[in-house]
Design a protein around this motif. Structure first.
Motif, PDB file in Angstrom:
ATOM      1  N   GLY A 108       0.873  -1.146   0.140  1.00 26.77           N
ATOM      2  CA  GLY A 108       0.136  -0.190  -0.040  1.00 26.77           C
ATOM      3  C   GLY A 108       0.754   1.169   0.063  1.00 26.77           C
ATOM      4  O   GLY A 108       0.447   2.126  -0.826  1.00 26.77           O
ATOM      5  N   VAL A 109       2.035   1.198   0.991  1.00 24.31           N
ATOM      6  CA  VAL A 109       2.601   2.506   1.040  1.00 24.31           C
ATOM      7  C   VAL A 109       3.487   2.639  -0.427  1.00 24.31           C
ATOM      8  O   VAL A 109       3.590   3.904  -1.060  1.00 24.31           O
ATOM      9  CB  VAL A 109       3.607   2.574   2.209  1.00 24.31           C
ATOM     10  N   ALA A 110       3.870   1.580  -0.892  1.00 23.91           N
ATOM     11  CA  ALA A 110       4.763   1.792  -2.305  1.00 23.91           C
ATOM     12  C   ALA A 110       3.832   2.247  -3.352  1.00 23.91           C
ATOM     13  O   ALA A 110       4.374   3.104  -4.081  1.00 23.91           O
ATOM     14  CB  ALA A 110       5.520   0.335  -2.511  1.00 23.91           C
ATOM     15  N   LEU A 111       2.641   1.625  -3.507  1.00 20.50           N
ATOM     16  CA  LEU A 111       1.749   1.919  -4.471  1.00 20.50           C
ATOM     17  C   LEU A 111       1.282   3.623  -4.276  1.00 20.50           C
ATOM     18  O   LEU A 111       1.040   4.240  -5.254  1.00 20.50           O
ATOM     19  CB  LEU A 111       0.564   1.094  -4.806  1.00 20.50           C
ATOM     20  N   GLY A 112       0.880   3.915  -3.104  1.00 17.46           N
ATOM     21  CA  GLY A 112       0.554   5.199  -2.704  1.00 17.46           C
ATOM     22  C   GLY A 112       1.510   6.279  -3.129  1.00 17.46           C
ATOM     23  O   GLY A 112       1.179   7.304  -3.417  1.00 17.46           O
ATOM     24  N   PHE A 113       2.820   6.116  -2.535  1.00 15.70           N
ATOM     25  CA  PHE A 113       4.085   6.901  -3.134  1.00 15.70           C
ATOM     26  C   PHE A 113       4.261   6.924  -4.470  1.00 15.70           C
ATOM     27  O   PHE A 113       4.525   8.072  -5.068  1.00 15.70           O
ATOM     28  CB  PHE A 113       5.196   6.542  -2.355  1.00 15.70           C
ATOM     29  N   LEU A 114       3.883   5.978  -5.136  1.00  7.18           N
ATOM     30  CA  LEU A 114       4.416   5.884  -6.609  1.00  7.18           C
ATOM     31  C   LEU A 114       3.149   6.734  -7.458  1.00  7.18           C
ATOM     32  O   LEU A 114       3.420   7.485  -8.314  1.00  7.18           O
ATOM     33  CB  LEU A 114       4.289   4.450  -7.043  1.00  7.18           C
TER      34      LEU A 114
ATOM     35  N   ARG B 228      -0.993   7.659  -0.455  1.00  5.31           N
ATOM     36  CA  ARG B 228      -1.201   8.746  -1.339  1.00  5.31           C
ATOM     37  C   ARG B 228      -1.708  10.018  -1.128  1.00  5.31           C
ATOM     38  O   ARG B 228      -0.922  11.305  -1.324  1.00  5.31           O
ATOM     39  CB  ARG B 228      -1.852   8.270  -2.563  1.00  5.31           C
ATOM     40  N   GLY B 229      -2.606  10.178  -0.409  1.00  5.23           N
ATOM     41  CA  GLY B 229      -3.195  11.510  -0.024  1.00  5.23           C
ATOM     42  C   GLY B 229      -2.283  12.329   1.300  1.00  5.23           C
ATOM     43  O   GLY B 229      -2.022  13.361   0.750  1.00  5.23           O
TER      44      GLY B 229
ATOM     45  N   ILE C 213      13.760  11.768  -0.669  1.00  4.46           N
ATOM     46  CA  ILE C 213      12.633  12.697  -0.157  1.00  4.46           C
ATOM     47  C   ILE C 213      11.471  11.869   0.583  1.00  4.46           C
ATOM     48  O   ILE C 213      10.850  12.247   1.747  1.00  4.46           O
ATOM     49  CB  ILE C 213      11.666  13.435  -1.193  1.00  4.46           C
ATOM     50  N   TYR C 214      10.914  10.790  -0.162  1.00  5.00           N
ATOM     51  CA  TYR C 214       9.752  10.083   0.426  1.00  5.00           C
ATOM     52  C   TYR C 214      10.155   9.049   1.485  1.00  5.00           C
ATOM     53  O   TYR C 214       9.216   8.759   2.503  1.00  5.00           O
ATOM     54  CB  TYR C 214       9.316   9.188  -0.680  1.00  5.00           C
ATOM     55  N   GLY C 215      11.248   8.665   1.435  1.00  6.63           N
ATOM     56  CA  GLY C 215      11.692   7.518   2.433  1.00  6.63           C
ATOM     57  C   GLY C 215      12.375   8.109   3.802  1.00  6.63           C
ATOM     58  O   GLY C 215      12.041   7.522   4.626  1.00  6.63           O
ATOM     59  N   LEU C 216      12.960   9.253   3.800  1.00  8.21           N
ATOM     60  CA  LEU C 216      13.512   9.715   4.856  1.00  8.21           C
ATOM     61  C   LEU C 216      13.029  11.057   5.619  1.00  8.21           C
ATOM     62  O   LEU C 216      13.364  11.404   6.611  1.00  8.21           O
ATOM     63  CB  LEU C 216      15.081  10.006   4.568  1.00  8.21           C
ATOM     64  N   HIS C 217      12.062  11.497   4.766  1.00 10.79           N
ATOM     65  CA  HIS C 217      11.503  12.896   5.085  1.00 10.79           C
ATOM     66  C   HIS C 217       9.709  12.480   5.206  1.00 10.79           C
ATOM     67  O   HIS C 217       9.160  13.020   6.114  1.00 10.79           O
ATOM     68  CB  HIS C 217      11.802  13.856   4.093  1.00 10.79           C
ATOM     69  N   ILE C 218       9.254  12.362   4.068  1.00 11.55           N
ATOM     70  CA  ILE C 218       7.825  12.068   4.206  1.00 11.55           C
ATOM     71  C   ILE C 218       7.372  11.074   5.029  1.00 11.55           C
ATOM     72  O   ILE C 218       6.436  11.067   5.629  1.00 11.55           O
ATOM     73  CB  ILE C 218       7.095  11.845   2.734  1.00 11.55           C
TER      74      ILE C 218
END
Length: 320
Positions: A137-143, A202-203, A227-232
């Motif tokens: 879920g997290v991988a597809l949402g971030f993608l 995603r949201g 950005i997505y892995g270490l900050h968001i």
């Protein structure tokens, strides 16, 4: 002249001794009860922040985790050991002895030992399946949040399709055609509930892109993965954790339902749902076979749900 004499006399003459103060001071009763009042207020504030149901839920979850991790060290017997001479022995309180506190099943196996093994297997499956679901879920949402455009619309269509499909029927079909193993069963349950986590991820990722810390890191030349892995991700982890706690009891119930139908955990292994399935044929003659695992399923799912709701309220900034 008279004024100067009076001033001189008053300077030479020592002042008269004051009368001793004979008043008796009594302690203020409010001072004695101040510490009691403070203790009560602290206890009231503690239970307002941590309600008694939440404390009981945490205690039960910790107990289940301890049983899952260390239960094999304290189990009185091997959960597969059979003793036909003691088959269908009654538990304590129904005429049984402490040799078998929760009685035995139709093959003379100790219900306590089987319950400990079932808790370990069911919680392990639920934890790994929830972890797989959260990863997908997290991988597809971030993608979807990063690609936007047609790629995002495609991912959203896949999410909607997954949400529209009855997962129980899909699981029955997959297990019927591909057979069953513990690894396949765990991975299959990992595809349950990922669409909700993907929507949330995603949201939150789209909202975080417009905030200052993500824009600042992007301007410094950081890669999207950084950005997505270490900050968001660390900033939205609390919300994702709440979603996982709400998905966890549903996975337990799904595993129990499939095992009850005979398509879940297969012998000689056991699980909570499998124990309920074994005991359904003896519900009138030996109800204790299924009552113990059924009670564990109900209490565990209830405690995890209560804890998830409490965490959601705790991390919700609008409720502070």
């Amino acid at each position: 002249m008279a004024g100067s004499i009076r001033a001189c006399a008053s300077a030479r003459c020592p002042p008269r001794n004051k009368e001793p103060d004979m008043t008796i001071t009594t302690p203020d009763p409010r001072q004695g009860s101040a510490s009691v009042f403070t203790a009560k207020s602290r206890a009231r504030a503690f239970f307002q922040k941590y309600p008694i149901l939440i404390l009981l839920s945490i205690f039960w979850i910790v107990l289940m985790l301890a049983v899952a991790g260390l239960g094999h060290l304290v189990a009185p017997r091997d959960f597969m050991a059979m003793n036909l001479s003691e088959r269908l022995s009654e538990p304590v309180g129904m005429g049984g002895t402490w040799a078998y506190p929760l009685g035995t099943d139709e093959l003379g196996r100790d219900v306590v030992s089987r319950l400990i093994a079932s808790i370990r297997i069911s919680l392990t499956i639920a934890f790994l399946a929830t972890l797989v679901s959260a990863t997908i879920g997290v991988a597809l949402g971030f993608l979807a949040a990063f690609l936007r455009g047609r790629a995002e619309q495609t991912i959203l269509m896949v999410i909607d399709a997954q949400a529209a499909m009855p997962f129980m029927i899909i699981a029955l079909a997959v297990l019927a055609f591909l057979g069953n193993s513990l690894t396949l069963f765990t991975i299959l349950l990992g595809f349950y509930g990922w669409e909700r986590i993907a929507r949330i991820a995603r949201g939150l990722a789209i909202a975080a892109q417009d905030q200052g810390y993500a824009a600042a890191v992007r301007d410094l030349g950081a890669s999207p993965s950084r950005i997505y892995g270490l900050h968001i991700l660390p900033n939205i982890a609390s919300t994702l954790l709440v979603s996982m706690t709400l998905n966890f009891p549903e996975v337990i119930l799904l595993e129990s339902g499939l095992s009850f139908l005979g398509l879940g955990v297969q012998p000689p292994e056991t699980s909570l749902g499998a124990m309920v399935g074994y005991g359904r044929d003896y519900i009138q003659s030996a109800p204790w076979i299924m009552l113990a695992p059924a009670a564990v399923i109900v209490v565990t799912t209830l405690c995890v749900s209560l804890l998830g709701d409490w965490l959601r309220d705790l991390f919700d900034p609008t409720l502070r």
